[in-house]
Design an enzyme around this catalytic site. Structure first.
Site, PDB file in Angstrom:
ATOM      1  N   ASP A 203      -1.292  -3.579  -9.093  1.00 50.24           N
ATOM      2  CA  ASP A 203      -1.355  -2.074  -9.092  1.00 50.24           C
ATOM      3  C   ASP A 203      -0.125  -1.415  -8.631  1.00 50.24           C
ATOM      4  O   ASP A 203      -0.139  -0.335  -8.104  1.00 50.24           O
ATOM      5  CB  ASP A 203      -2.730  -1.718  -8.284  1.00 50.24           C
ATOM      6  CG  ASP A 203      -3.061  -0.216  -8.539  1.00 50.24           C
ATOM      7  OD1 ASP A 203      -2.720   0.202  -9.847  1.00 50.24           O
ATOM      8  OD2 ASP A 203      -3.734   0.610  -7.770  1.00 50.24           O
ATOM      9  N   ASP A 220      -0.823  -0.604  -0.597  1.00 52.18           N
ATOM     10  CA  ASP A 220      -1.965  -0.779  -1.137  1.00 52.18           C
ATOM     11  C   ASP A 220      -1.945  -1.988  -1.952  1.00 52.18           C
ATOM     12  O   ASP A 220      -2.132  -2.128  -3.352  1.00 52.18           O
ATOM     13  CB  ASP A 220      -2.141   0.450  -2.397  1.00 52.18           C
ATOM     14  CG  ASP A 220      -3.448   0.396  -2.985  1.00 52.18           C
ATOM     15  OD1 ASP A 220      -4.385   0.022  -2.524  1.00 52.18           O
ATOM     16  OD2 ASP A 220      -3.526   1.677  -3.749  1.00 52.18           O
TER      17      ASP A 220
HETATM   18  P1  ATP Z   1      -7.487   5.704  -3.445  1.00 55.28           P
HETATM   19  O1  ATP Z   1      -7.143   4.687  -4.672  1.00 55.28           O
HETATM   20  O2  ATP Z   1      -8.873   5.905  -2.980  1.00 55.28           O
HETATM   21  O3  ATP Z   1      -6.660   6.765  -3.445  1.00 55.28           O
HETATM   22  P2  ATP Z   1      -5.862   3.660  -2.254  1.00 55.28           P
HETATM   23  O4  ATP Z   1      -6.738   2.366  -2.377  1.00 55.28           O
HETATM   24  O5  ATP Z   1      -4.936   3.928  -3.588  1.00 55.28           O
HETATM   25  O6  ATP Z   1      -6.801   4.754  -2.225  1.00 55.28           O
HETATM   26  P3  ATP Z   1      -3.541   3.394  -0.577  1.00 55.28           P
HETATM   27  O7  ATP Z   1      -2.834   3.466  -1.812  1.00 55.28           O
HETATM   28  O8  ATP Z   1      -3.326   2.344   0.009  1.00 55.28           O
HETATM   29  O9  ATP Z   1      -5.034   3.720  -0.866  1.00 55.28           O
HETATM   30  O10 ATP Z   1      -3.047   4.608   0.326  1.00 55.28           O
HETATM   31  C1  ATP Z   1      -3.515   5.987  -0.177  1.00 55.28           C
HETATM   32  C2  ATP Z   1      -2.424   6.893   0.323  1.00 55.28           C
HETATM   33  O11 ATP Z   1      -2.084   6.861   1.569  1.00 55.28           O
HETATM   34  C3  ATP Z   1      -0.997   6.299  -0.385  1.00 55.28           C
HETATM   35  O12 ATP Z   1      -0.635   6.961  -1.420  1.00 55.28           O
HETATM   36  C4  ATP Z   1       0.185   7.053   0.978  1.00 55.28           C
HETATM   37  O13 ATP Z   1       0.270   8.252   0.505  1.00 55.28           O
HETATM   38  C5  ATP Z   1      -0.759   6.811   2.021  1.00 55.28           C
HETATM   39  N1  ATP Z   1      -0.597   5.602   2.909  1.00 55.28           N
HETATM   40  C6  ATP Z   1      -1.263   4.470   2.951  1.00 55.28           C
HETATM   41  N2  ATP Z   1      -0.977   3.630   3.714  1.00 55.28           N
HETATM   42  C7  ATP Z   1       0.001   4.334   4.449  1.00 55.28           C
HETATM   43  C8  ATP Z   1       0.942   4.074   5.674  1.00 55.28           C
HETATM   44  N3  ATP Z   1       0.837   2.692   5.919  1.00 55.28           N
HETATM   45  N4  ATP Z   1       1.881   4.967   6.023  1.00 55.28           N
HETATM   46  C9  ATP Z   1       1.940   5.959   5.464  1.00 55.28           C
HETATM   47  N5  ATP Z   1       0.988   6.590   4.502  1.00 55.28           N
HETATM   48  C10 ATP Z   1       0.305   5.462   3.934  1.00 55.28           C
HETATM   49 MN    MN Z   2      -3.019   3.747  -3.796  1.00 62.50          MN
END
Ligand code: ATP
Ligand code: MN
Length: 266
Positions: A203, A220
Site C-alpha cells: 500500500d 502503515d
Molecule cells: P486509515 O486508513 O484508517 O486512515 P491507516 O491504516 O492509513 O489508517 P496509518 O497510515 O498507519 O493508518 O496512519 C495514519 C496517519 O497517522 C498517517 O498518515 C500519519 O500521518 C500518522 N502516523 C501514523 N503513524 C505515525 C507515527 N509513528 N508517527 C507519526 N505519525 C504517524
Molecule cells: Mn495510511
C-alpha cells in the site's frame, strides 16, 4: 482535522456504560471500554504516560499522540498509538492480503472482526520490527496489546508528527534535486524491504511515507506481505506504479516500471 481529545480522565472513563454501546465506540471517535482498559494497562506499565489528541482519524484506525516519561527527570519520549477499529466493513478489501499469507493461517476466520483487527495489529507490529531491524527508517514498534499498537512517534520533540510525503513542503532552488534524491532514496528502501525484509509494502504511496529533513519514513505496514505471497509481485508492481506516478507529477524523470521492478527484485 479536529481530533477527539483524549485525556487521562477520558481514558479512565466511566465503566458503567452498557457493554453494547462501548463495543461500538471504536468505530466512532470515542475509545471503547476495552481500548481504554488497554491504554490504562500500558500507562501502568510505563509504555506511555499521557495519551493526547488524535494525529489521524481514518477508516481503519486512529492514531494518537502520546508521551512517556521513562525517568522522572529525563526528557519525555514522544510516542504514537495506533488503535485499529473493530467494527469495520472495509476489512472485506483486506481478504486478498491474507489469502496465501502463511503467517496468517491460524484464527483468521472471516466474520470475527475482533480477532481480525488483532491479527492486523500483530501483522503491523511484526512487519515494523522487521523493517526497523533492517535499518529502514520507520516507527520503532514498542508494545502491542490486542488491537492497540504503541510505536515511536515520527515527529519533533514537541510531539508534532512529520508530514506525509504528499504534504511535504519542499521548495527552494534545489527542490528539483531534492525530489530526485528522494526518488532514489525510495527505490533503495523498496529494494532493501524486498531483499532484506522479504516484504512488499502493498500500500505504498505518498500517503504512507512521512517526510522530514530529506529523509523518508515508511509507515502503515499492516497489509505488507511476504515476498513469497502468491500476489506479492502484483502488489509490488502496484507500489512501483503509485510511487512512480507521484514522483513524475513532482517533476522527477523516473525510470520505467520495468527497470524499477528488476532493480528491486534482482
Ligand atoms: P486509515 O486508513 O484508517 O486512515 P491507516 O491504516 O492509513 O489508517 P496509518 O497510515 O498507519 O493508518 O496512519 C495514519 C496517519 O497517522 C498517517 O498518515 C500519519 O500521518 C500518522 N502516523 C501514523 N503513524 C505515525 C507515527 N509513528 N508517527 C507519526 N505519525 C504517524
Ligand atoms: Mn495510511
Amino acid at each position: 482535522k479536529h481530533a477527539a481529545k483524549i485525556r487521562l480522565d477520558d481514558v479512565k472513563g466511566e465503566q458503567s456504560r452498557e457493554k453494547d454501546k462501548a463495543d461500538r465506540a471504536t468505530s466512532e471517535q470515542v475509545l471503547d471500554q476495552r481500548t481504554r482498559m488497554i491504554l490504562l494497562q500500558m500507562i501502568n506499565r510505563g509504555f506511555v504516560s499521557e495519551v493526547h489528541g488524535a494525529i489521524s482519524t481514518g477508516k481503519e484506525a486512529n492514531v494518537y499522540g502520546a508521551v512517556a516519561y521513562p525517568d522522572l527527570d529525563g526528557p519525555p519520549i514522544q510516542r504514537a498509538i495506533k488503535v485499529y477499529k473493530t467494527a469495520i466493513l472495509s476489512f472485506k478489501d483486506r481478504e486478498r492480503y491474507i489469502t496465501g499469507e502463511h503467517r496468517f493461517k491460524s484464527g483468521a476466520e472471516k466474520g470475527n472482526s475482533r480477532k481480525m483487527v488483532k491479527l492486523w495489529a500483530e501483522k503491523e507490529f511484526r512487519n515494523l520490527r522487521r523493517i526497523h531491524s533492517a535499518g529502514i527508517k520507520c516507527p520503532e514498534p514498542i508494545q502491542l496489546k490486542l488491537h492497540v499498537l504503541v510505536m515511536e512517534l515520527l515527529g519533533d520533540r514537541k510531539g508534532y508528527a512529520y508530514p506525509r510525503l504528499r504534504d511535504a513542503a519542499i521548495s527552494g532552488d534545489d527542490s528539483e534535486e531534492v525530489w530526485r534524491s528522494l526518488y532514489i532514496q525510495l527505490l533503495g528502501i523498496m529494494r532493501r524491504m524486498y531483499q532484506v525484509c522479504r516484504l512488499v509494502h502493498a500500500d505504498l504511496s505518498e500517503y504512507n511515507i512521512l517526510y522530514n529533513n530529506r529523509q523518508l519514513y515508511i509507515i502503515d505496514v499492516s497489509q505488507s506481505v511476504e515476498h513469497d505471497h502468491p500476489r506479492s509481485l502484483e502488489f509490488l508492481r502496484m507500489d512501483i506504479k503509485n510511487t512512480g506516478d507521484f514522483f513524475r507529477r513532482e517533476g522527477v524523470e523516473i525510470l520505467s516500471d520495468r527497470a524499477v521492478f528488476d532493480f528491486i527484485t534482482a
